[in-house]
Design an enzyme around this catalytic site. Sequence first.
Site, PDB file in Angstrom:
ATOM      1  N   ASP A 194      -0.640   7.655   1.809  1.00 48.57           N
ATOM      2  CA  ASP A 194      -1.058   6.975   1.171  1.00 48.57           C
ATOM      3  C   ASP A 194      -0.094   7.995  -0.080  1.00 48.57           C
ATOM      4  OD1 ASP A 194      -0.739   4.135  -0.890  1.00 48.57           O
ATOM      5  OD2 ASP A 194      -1.447   5.717  -2.559  1.00 48.57           O
ATOM      6  N   GLU A 236       3.502   7.961   4.218  1.00 47.73           N
ATOM      7  CA  GLU A 236       4.208   6.947   3.143  1.00 47.73           C
ATOM      8  C   GLU A 236       4.710   7.370   2.163  1.00 47.73           C
ATOM      9  OE1 GLU A 236       3.619   2.752  -0.426  1.00 47.73           O
ATOM     10  OE2 GLU A 236       2.614   4.463   0.281  1.00 47.73           O
TER      11      GLU A 236
END
Length: 537
Positions: A194, A236
């Site tokens: 993330d 990400e």
Amino acid sequence: MQKQWWHKATIYQIYPRSFKDTSGNGIGDLKGITSQLDYLQKLGITAIWLSPVYQSPMDDNGYDISDYEAIAEVFGNMDDMDDLLAAANERGIKIIMDLVVNHTSDEHAWFVEARENPNSPERDYYIWRDEPNNLMSIFSGSAWELDEASGQYYLHLFSKKQPDLNWENAHVRQKIYDMMNFWIAKGIGGFRMDVIDLIGKIPDSEITGNGPRLHDYLKEMNQATFGNHDVMTVGETWGATPEIARQYSRPENKELSMVFQFEHVGLQHKPNAPKWDYAEELDVPALKTIFSKWQTELKLGEGWNSLFWNNHDLPRVLSIWGNDSIYREKSAKALAILLHLMRGTPYIYQGEEIGMTNYPFKDLTEVDDIESLNYAKEAMENGVPAARVMSSIRKVGRDNARTPMQWSKDTHAGFSEAQETWLPVNPNYQEINVADALANQDSIFYTYQQLIALRKDQDWLVEADYHLLPTADKVFAYQRQFGEETYVIVVNVSDQEQVFAKDLAGAEVVITNTDVDKVLETKHLQPWDAFCVKLSV
């Protein structure tokens, strides 16, 4: 290029809250995922990316973690997690865990100690300053929150309940690596990282993404954790260019397997505007330019890309760029064919394979997403009419992806037996559900199944080069050359008939959602026609 299992893999993202509820509380759980593994095996996927299931106060639906080595009670317990891992591995399906290490929850033991005891080692696990600067939170407002007890401010690039970790602290980094090794030892297949491009931030210089030490940290992480294991990692990386993606994913750099780039996602809103100022229609020539740039500039052996339309943060592609009414099935197949025949690892988001659509939100009482609610509050304070706010949330709000998975025509679409589900089920579940999709051999599901099988079977999907073909604006056509073999992919990305005059006579159909012979004979594409053909030598 050394071949890796993820080059031929297709990965399926599960948002656990919304996948399948077995406990009857209206919220999806781990046992629910385990109960549907046979369905995913039928689809043919190689791995599941599991959105966070760790212990969390759920301020941001699990992306605020209070214990990385425990499971949130709402999803079950560690025994349920172990059962899911075992059952998935038995079926040849790997589990990719979501790694959220830019920040923790403010209820994590480290932050609790840091706040209570300014002289503790944990204080330096986070980022504290006597005065705030101009850094803004991604969820709106200042990124600095005053801690009244100490008079200092802590940094949170997301919500104030998500304090940012101080990656300059070697103890923090080691604790994160220990936690990653805990999960690797359990037999997971990798990590989706993330907002990983934020961990190298230099707050005092107001540098957040792609900070100067980012790649040093990733190399160190690789060496300390997954580098010696056959696991996949995907970062990400919102600000990535092909050049930056090469840094992350070039094999000899020993950082990550691949990245998520989001350049095409920017086409969902007007140029240089916030996401809420959405574009009325897809700029197809711009999409061609972006995808072609990534296909040609991230060369084989120099790095690896991921391919996706949807995730838990994005609206349903079918509703924003496809046609979710009269051409729902056909445009869903067209978008799948367009994306899945490029080079990279494709990701499918739950429900995409049956053509799920955005939700018709009536008002804010139906909205759960923290980002949407913050936007609504701020926009209405600034005089934006409520109708316009709701229009933006209906079009691009994150809850569109998060409504419950539609399994059948039963109550709550077969997702749950609860009186009420955590988010409302889309009322179109009577027409759009897994049971109907499986029963219809011409459904979107079987197009996805075919695309997944092709990728496992065909080397050209990994290795062939890419060349954009000149066509009408709304036609996206590209050619992939693999030794003596030539493949041509043609998609009409519109509701209108389009001219397509390229001579493909005698070509062998690989996959299609239309009558290819008729297209070649009439030199016209009907709305959302899509196909791939292999040219005869």
